[in-house]
Design a protein around this motif. Structure first.
Motif, PDB file in Angstrom:
ATOM      1  N   ARG A 110       1.933  11.670  -8.072  1.00 54.62           N
ATOM      2  CA  ARG A 110       1.102  11.226  -7.259  1.00 54.62           C
ATOM      3  C   ARG A 110       0.639   9.249  -7.278  1.00 54.62           C
ATOM      4  NH1 ARG A 110      -2.822  16.385  -8.241  1.00 54.62           N
ATOM      5  NH2 ARG A 110      -1.568  18.067  -7.462  1.00 54.62           N
ATOM      6  N   ARG A 111       1.076   9.416  -8.697  1.00 57.54           N
ATOM      7  CA  ARG A 111       0.536   7.530  -8.525  1.00 57.54           C
ATOM      8  C   ARG A 111       1.866   7.037  -7.477  1.00 57.54           C
ATOM      9  NH1 ARG A 111       1.115   9.466 -14.609  1.00 57.54           N
ATOM     10  NH2 ARG A 111       2.655   7.961 -14.892  1.00 57.54           N
ATOM     11  N   GLY A 112       2.800   7.572  -7.830  1.00 57.56           N
ATOM     12  CA  GLY A 112       4.234   6.414  -6.670  1.00 57.56           C
ATOM     13  C   GLY A 112       3.942   6.654  -6.089  1.00 57.56           C
ATOM     14  N   TRP A 113       3.040   7.317  -5.000  1.00 60.28           N
ATOM     15  CA  TRP A 113       3.170   7.618  -3.513  1.00 60.28           C
ATOM     16  C   TRP A 113       1.695   6.789  -3.352  1.00 60.28           C
ATOM     17  CZ3 TRP A 113       7.328   8.689  -0.877  1.00 60.28           C
ATOM     18  CH2 TRP A 113       8.646   9.676  -1.445  1.00 60.28           C
ATOM     19  N   ALA A 114       1.200   6.950  -3.918  1.00 65.75           N
ATOM     20  CA  ALA A 114      -0.368   5.932  -3.545  1.00 65.75           C
ATOM     21  C   ALA A 114       0.225   5.281  -3.784  1.00 65.75           C
ATOM     22  CB  ALA A 114      -1.704   6.169  -4.962  1.00 65.75           C
ATOM     23  N   ALA A 115       0.777   3.711  -4.553  1.00 69.02           N
ATOM     24  CA  ALA A 115       1.805   2.801  -4.347  1.00 69.02           C
ATOM     25  C   ALA A 115       2.226   2.731  -3.115  1.00 69.02           C
ATOM     26  CB  ALA A 115       2.073   2.812  -5.836  1.00 69.02           C
ATOM     27  N   ARG A 116       2.399   3.628  -2.352  1.00 70.80           N
ATOM     28  CA  ARG A 116       3.481   3.339  -1.432  1.00 70.80           C
ATOM     29  C   ARG A 116       2.426   4.022  -0.040  1.00 70.80           C
ATOM     30  NH1 ARG A 116       6.217   3.579  -6.438  1.00 70.80           N
ATOM     31  NH2 ARG A 116       8.321   2.307  -6.290  1.00 70.80           N
ATOM     32  N   SER A 117       1.841   4.097  -0.202  1.00 72.19           N
ATOM     33  CA  SER A 117       1.066   4.077   1.256  1.00 72.19           C
ATOM     34  C   SER A 117       1.335   3.886   2.200  1.00 72.19           C
ATOM     35  CB  SER A 117      -0.247   4.939   0.518  1.00 72.19           C
ATOM     36  OG  SER A 117      -1.283   4.242   0.758  1.00 72.19           O
ATOM     37  N   THR A 118       0.802   2.491   2.421  1.00 77.51           N
ATOM     38  CA  THR A 118       1.422   1.110   3.173  1.00 77.51           C
ATOM     39  C   THR A 118       2.801   1.202   3.528  1.00 77.51           C
ATOM     40  OG1 THR A 118       1.152  -0.335   1.833  1.00 77.51           O
ATOM     41  CG2 THR A 118      -0.625   1.139   2.652  1.00 77.51           C
ATOM     42  N   THR A 119       3.459   1.425   2.539  1.00 76.57           N
ATOM     43  CA  THR A 119       5.291   1.364   3.109  1.00 76.57           C
ATOM     44  C   THR A 119       6.019   2.493   2.904  1.00 76.57           C
ATOM     45  OG1 THR A 119       5.658   1.133   0.622  1.00 76.57           O
ATOM     46  CG2 THR A 119       5.156  -0.810   1.584  1.00 76.57           C
ATOM     47  N   TYR A 120       5.567   3.566   2.859  1.00 76.99           N
ATOM     48  CA  TYR A 120       6.655   4.384   2.839  1.00 76.99           C
ATOM     49  C   TYR A 120       6.707   4.869   4.569  1.00 76.99           C
ATOM     50  CZ  TYR A 120       8.069   9.420   3.849  1.00 76.99           C
ATOM     51  OH  TYR A 120       8.730  10.638   4.405  1.00 76.99           O
ATOM     52  N   GLU A 139       7.160   2.889   7.359  1.00 82.02           N
ATOM     53  CA  GLU A 139       7.893   1.965   8.869  1.00 82.02           C
ATOM     54  C   GLU A 139       9.216   2.205   7.899  1.00 82.02           C
ATOM     55  OE1 GLU A 139       7.761  -1.886   7.440  1.00 82.02           O
ATOM     56  OE2 GLU A 139       6.701  -1.652   5.545  1.00 82.02           O
ATOM     57  N   GLY A 140       9.719   2.387   7.110  1.00 76.58           N
ATOM     58  CA  GLY A 140      11.177   2.513   6.269  1.00 76.58           C
ATOM     59  C   GLY A 140      11.485   4.085   6.468  1.00 76.58           C
ATOM     60  N   PHE A 141      10.950   4.387   4.866  1.00 74.18           N
ATOM     61  CA  PHE A 141      11.578   5.653   4.561  1.00 74.18           C
ATOM     62  C   PHE A 141      11.281   6.981   5.668  1.00 74.18           C
ATOM     63  CE2 PHE A 141      13.199   9.487   1.651  1.00 74.18           C
ATOM     64  CZ  PHE A 141      14.376   8.647   1.378  1.00 74.18           C
ATOM     65  N   MET A 187      13.033   6.965   8.656  1.00 73.37           N
ATOM     66  CA  MET A 187      14.581   7.988   8.259  1.00 73.37           C
ATOM     67  C   MET A 187      14.160   9.680   8.111  1.00 73.37           C
ATOM     68  SD  MET A 187      16.350   9.388   6.150  1.00 73.37           S
ATOM     69  CE  MET A 187      16.305   8.582   4.498  1.00 73.37           C
ATOM     70  N   THR A 188      12.940   9.977   7.797  1.00 76.77           N
ATOM     71  CA  THR A 188      12.935  11.476   7.627  1.00 76.77           C
ATOM     72  C   THR A 188      12.640  12.762   9.138  1.00 76.77           C
ATOM     73  OG1 THR A 188      10.748  11.012   7.231  1.00 76.77           O
ATOM     74  CG2 THR A 188      12.122  11.167   5.052  1.00 76.77           C
ATOM     75  N   ALA A 189      11.858  11.117   9.579  1.00 75.53           N
ATOM     76  CA  ALA A 189      12.034  11.850  11.515  1.00 75.53           C
ATOM     77  C   ALA A 189      12.944  12.229  12.174  1.00 75.53           C
ATOM     78  CB  ALA A 189      10.887  10.621  12.472  1.00 75.53           C
ATOM     79  N   GLY A 190      14.256  12.282  11.350  1.00 81.88           N
ATOM     80  CA  GLY A 190      15.309  12.736  12.139  1.00 81.88           C
ATOM     81  C   GLY A 190      15.496  14.261  11.968  1.00 81.88           C
ATOM     82  N   TRP A 214      16.711  -1.068   4.280  1.00 80.42           N
ATOM     83  CA  TRP A 214      17.150  -0.321   4.080  1.00 80.42           C
ATOM     84  C   TRP A 214      16.857  -0.250   2.409  1.00 80.42           C
ATOM     85  CZ3 TRP A 214      15.753   4.192   5.612  1.00 80.42           C
ATOM     86  CH2 TRP A 214      15.855   4.829   4.478  1.00 80.42           C
ATOM     87  N   TRP A 215      17.195  -1.288   1.817  1.00 80.59           N
ATOM     88  CA  TRP A 215      17.148  -1.187   0.517  1.00 80.59           C
ATOM     89  C   TRP A 215      15.375  -1.974  -0.062  1.00 80.59           C
ATOM     90  CZ3 TRP A 215      19.215  -1.438  -4.814  1.00 80.59           C
ATOM     91  CH2 TRP A 215      18.597  -2.227  -6.105  1.00 80.59           C
ATOM     92  N   ARG A 216      15.331  -2.469   0.321  1.00 81.66           N
ATOM     93  CA  ARG A 216      13.303  -2.129   0.616  1.00 81.66           C
ATOM     94  C   ARG A 216      13.102  -1.116   0.637  1.00 81.66           C
ATOM     95  NH1 ARG A 216      14.275  -7.328   4.142  1.00 81.66           N
ATOM     96  NH2 ARG A 216      13.561  -6.099   5.800  1.00 81.66           N
ATOM     97  N   HIS A 217      13.694  -0.443   1.902  1.00 78.44           N
ATOM     98  CA  HIS A 217      12.382   1.000   2.575  1.00 78.44           C
ATOM     99  C   HIS A 217      12.461   1.663   1.667  1.00 78.44           C
ATOM    100  CE1 HIS A 217      13.161  -0.172   6.753  1.00 78.44           C
ATOM    101  NE2 HIS A 217      11.703  -1.571   6.768  1.00 78.44           N
TER     102      HIS A 217
END
Length: 269
Positions: free
Chosen positions: A14-24, A26-28, A31-34, A215-218
């Motif tokens: 939860r800590r990790g995803w909270a920190a990525r709520s604004t970056t998840y 656009e990138g990763f 990709m999962t939308a496939g 992709w490295w950033r994502h």
């Protein structure tokens, strides 16, 4: 996994995803939308379907379900993700809820979908049982998780680069409870033990076209355990891992990175 270990894993996630709520998203998340159309096809999402999405992230899958006319309830365990999804999904009910422990009565939904969420829960058997509980008799479930890294090169290249550079892994990283189920046989057995009938696990394949440096950033902005494995190292090691990753990724620039997932489906009898 003990109760304390499971709680530690859930808090770490939860800590990790909270920190990525604004970056998840656009990138990763892109990709999962496939795999999203396959999940919605598997549960027959259509006008009037009472559909629950677990682990909705920023709302991409729920938006597609709304386009198909489903009555969507989208949930995530992370408040920051819930806020992002609520802003993107004015036509859905968006709520904070974690697996296991969904706050819905038995048989509430006709369909349940989850894109790459079962591999992030602290107790996969309890989570699967909870998903079975909230489905109406005859309701359908569709879940995805990642296939082996040898096939899923979008992530496997990063792990290959980490191994090539070597060095000790950062300390304090929790183990992933889902690891024992991360195969067609393991995932199928998990759903069967929860009471699902007609369980099938199939492989999904697609290509994700993205510049290697982007992709490295994502990956760093859209994963938790993988990012922690990299970011917890000394800066010089991180630079070497990135350089090795860019070398490994270069041949895939034209055709895109191969992505591989498992898609499990089943029904509540």
């Amino acid at each position: 996994m003990s109760g304390g270990d499971a709680a530690d894993f859930a808090a770490f996630e939860r800590r990790g995803w909270a920190a990525r709520s604004t970056t998840y998203g656009e990138g990763f998340g892109a990709m999962t939308a496939g795999v999203h159309p396959a999940l919605l096809d598997a549960v027959g999402a259509a006008p009037g379907t009472r559909l629950l999405e677990v682990g909705c992230g920023t709302g991409r899958l729920a938006a597609l379900a709304l386009e198909r006319g489903a009555e969507v309830t989208a949930t995530d365990a992370v408040p920051e993700m819930v806020r992002a999804a609520a802003a993107a999904l004015p036509g859905a009910r968006v709520e904070q809820a974690a697996l296991p422990g969904l706050p819905y009565p038995d048989g509430r939904f006709d369909a349940v979908v989850g894109a790459f969420v079962i591999n992030h829960v602290p107790d996969p058997p309890a989570a699967a049982a909870d998903l079975h509980r909230v489905l109406a008799p005859g309701g359908r479930l569709a879940l995805s998780c990642w296939d082996a890294l040898a096939a899923n090169r979008a992530q496997g290249l990063v792990f290959d680069a980490v191994r090539a550079v070597g060095g000790p892994a950062p300390t304090g990283l929790p183990g992933a409870p889902f690891t024992r189920y991360a195969s067609p046989e393991g995932l199928g057995a998990l759903l069967g033990a929860a009471g699902f009938t007609g369980v099938r696990v199939e492989r999904a394949r697609w290509r994700h076209r993205v510049e290697p440096a982007a992709w490295w950033r994502h990956v760093l902005g859209g994963t938790v355990l993988t990012a922690a494995l990299i970011e917890g190292r000394p800066a010089e090691e991180v630079a070497r891992i990135r350089a090795e990753y860019l070398r490994l990724a270069a041949p895939y620039t034209a055709d895109g990175l191969p992505v591989a997932a498992l898609v499990a489906t089943g029904a509540r009898g």
